[in-house]
Design a protein around this motif. Structure first.
Motif, short mmCIF file in Angstrom:
data_model
loop_
_atom_site.label_atom_id
_atom_site.label_comp_id
_atom_site.label_asym_id
_atom_site.label_seq_id
_atom_site.Cartn_x
_atom_site.Cartn_y
_atom_site.Cartn_z
N PHE A 8 0.68 -0.77 0.35
CA PHE A 8 0.02 -0.02 -0.25
C PHE A 8 0.74 0.84 0.14
O PHE A 8 0.90 2.04 -1.35
CB PHE A 8 -1.16 0.43 0.52
N THR A 9 2.08 1.27 0.60
CA THR A 9 2.77 2.19 1.29
C THR A 9 3.07 2.85 -0.60
O THR A 9 3.58 4.37 -0.70
CB THR A 9 3.65 2.41 1.97
N ALA A 10 4.15 1.71 -0.70
CA ALA A 10 5.00 2.35 -2.13
C ALA A 10 3.00 2.86 -3.22
O ALA A 10 3.76 3.71 -3.73
CB ALA A 10 5.45 0.88 -2.88
N HIS A 11 2.34 2.21 -3.15
CA HIS A 11 1.48 2.56 -4.74
C HIS A 11 1.64 4.23 -3.49
O HIS A 11 0.00 5.07 -4.70
CB HIS A 11 0.51 1.55 -4.43
N TYR A 12 0.45 4.29 -2.51
CA TYR A 12 -0.23 5.77 -2.24
C TYR A 12 1.06 6.58 -2.48
O TYR A 12 0.18 7.54 -2.78
CB TYR A 12 -0.13 5.94 -0.74
N GLN A 13 2.21 6.51 -1.81
CA GLN A 13 3.27 7.41 -2.28
C GLN A 13 3.33 7.76 -3.34
O GLN A 13 3.63 8.96 -3.93
CB GLN A 13 4.63 7.28 -0.83
N LYS A 14 3.43 7.09 -4.62
CA LYS A 14 3.76 7.38 -5.67
C LYS A 14 1.79 7.96 -6.21
O LYS A 14 3.05 9.19 -6.81
CB LYS A 14 3.83 6.15 -6.54
N ALA A 15 1.66 7.66 -5.49
CA ALA A 15 0.20 8.72 -6.00
C ALA A 15 0.64 10.07 -6.14
O ALA A 15 -0.04 11.01 -6.08
CB ALA A 15 -0.81 7.76 -5.35
#
Length: 160
Positions: free
Chosen positions: A99-106
């Motif tokens: 989740f964290t990586a996807h959310y931070q990429k967003a």
């Protein structure tokens, strides 16, 4: 002889784990001093640079650590080095979808106004969490795009 080898290997493993823990602890201390823990903390660039270096060191020492890569990426976001941050999050995702990586990429995509990729990353983040039965609520970082037409499908994720 086997017992001596076993004791030596145990000591080596214990030393290695202690070293990894110390590296993480040092990185976290610099991250806190750099202003990375609370949203209203002021950025301290030299401390954030030190945190980044320590998180990257931890990644080298523990090649499957997604947390150290995610924190390296977050440090880079604070330092406004978005291209490098994206590489850290992609590295994290190459190990394990999280989740964290996807959310931070967003967040990066939102910052650079690449809304189509922001939406894809948010969808990936939400899909990831829904698989675990988690409910996601957006924090302040996505409030400035709340009324963007592409964000209408995410209205349930905004805190009331």
């Amino acid at each position: 002889m086997k017992k001596k080898i076993s004791i030596i290997l145990t000591l080596i493993i214990m030393f290695w784990q202690a070293y990894l823990a110390q590296t993480w602890s040092t990185a976290w201390d610099h991250y806190k001093k750099g202003g990375g823990v609370y949203i209203y903390d002021q950025l301290n660039t030299p401390e954030m640079e030190l945190a980044l270096g320590k998180f990257k060191e931890h990644s080298r020492l523990s090649p499957i650590s997604i947390s150290s890569r995610n924190y390296s990426g977050t440090c880079l976001i604070y330092l406004e080095r978005y291209e490098e941050a994206m590489k850290e999050f992609n590295s994290s995702l190459s190990i394990w979808s999280n989740f964290t990586a996807h959310y931070q990429k967003a967040y990066i995509y939102k910052t650079i106004k690449n809304y189509p990729n922001m939406i894809k990353s948010l969808e990936s983040a939400l899909d990831h969490e829904s698989n675990f039965g988690s409910e996601v609520r957006f924090n302040e970082e996505f409030f400035d795009v709340k009324n963007h037409p592409s964000m209408f499908k995410f209205q349930d994720q905004y805190k009331d």
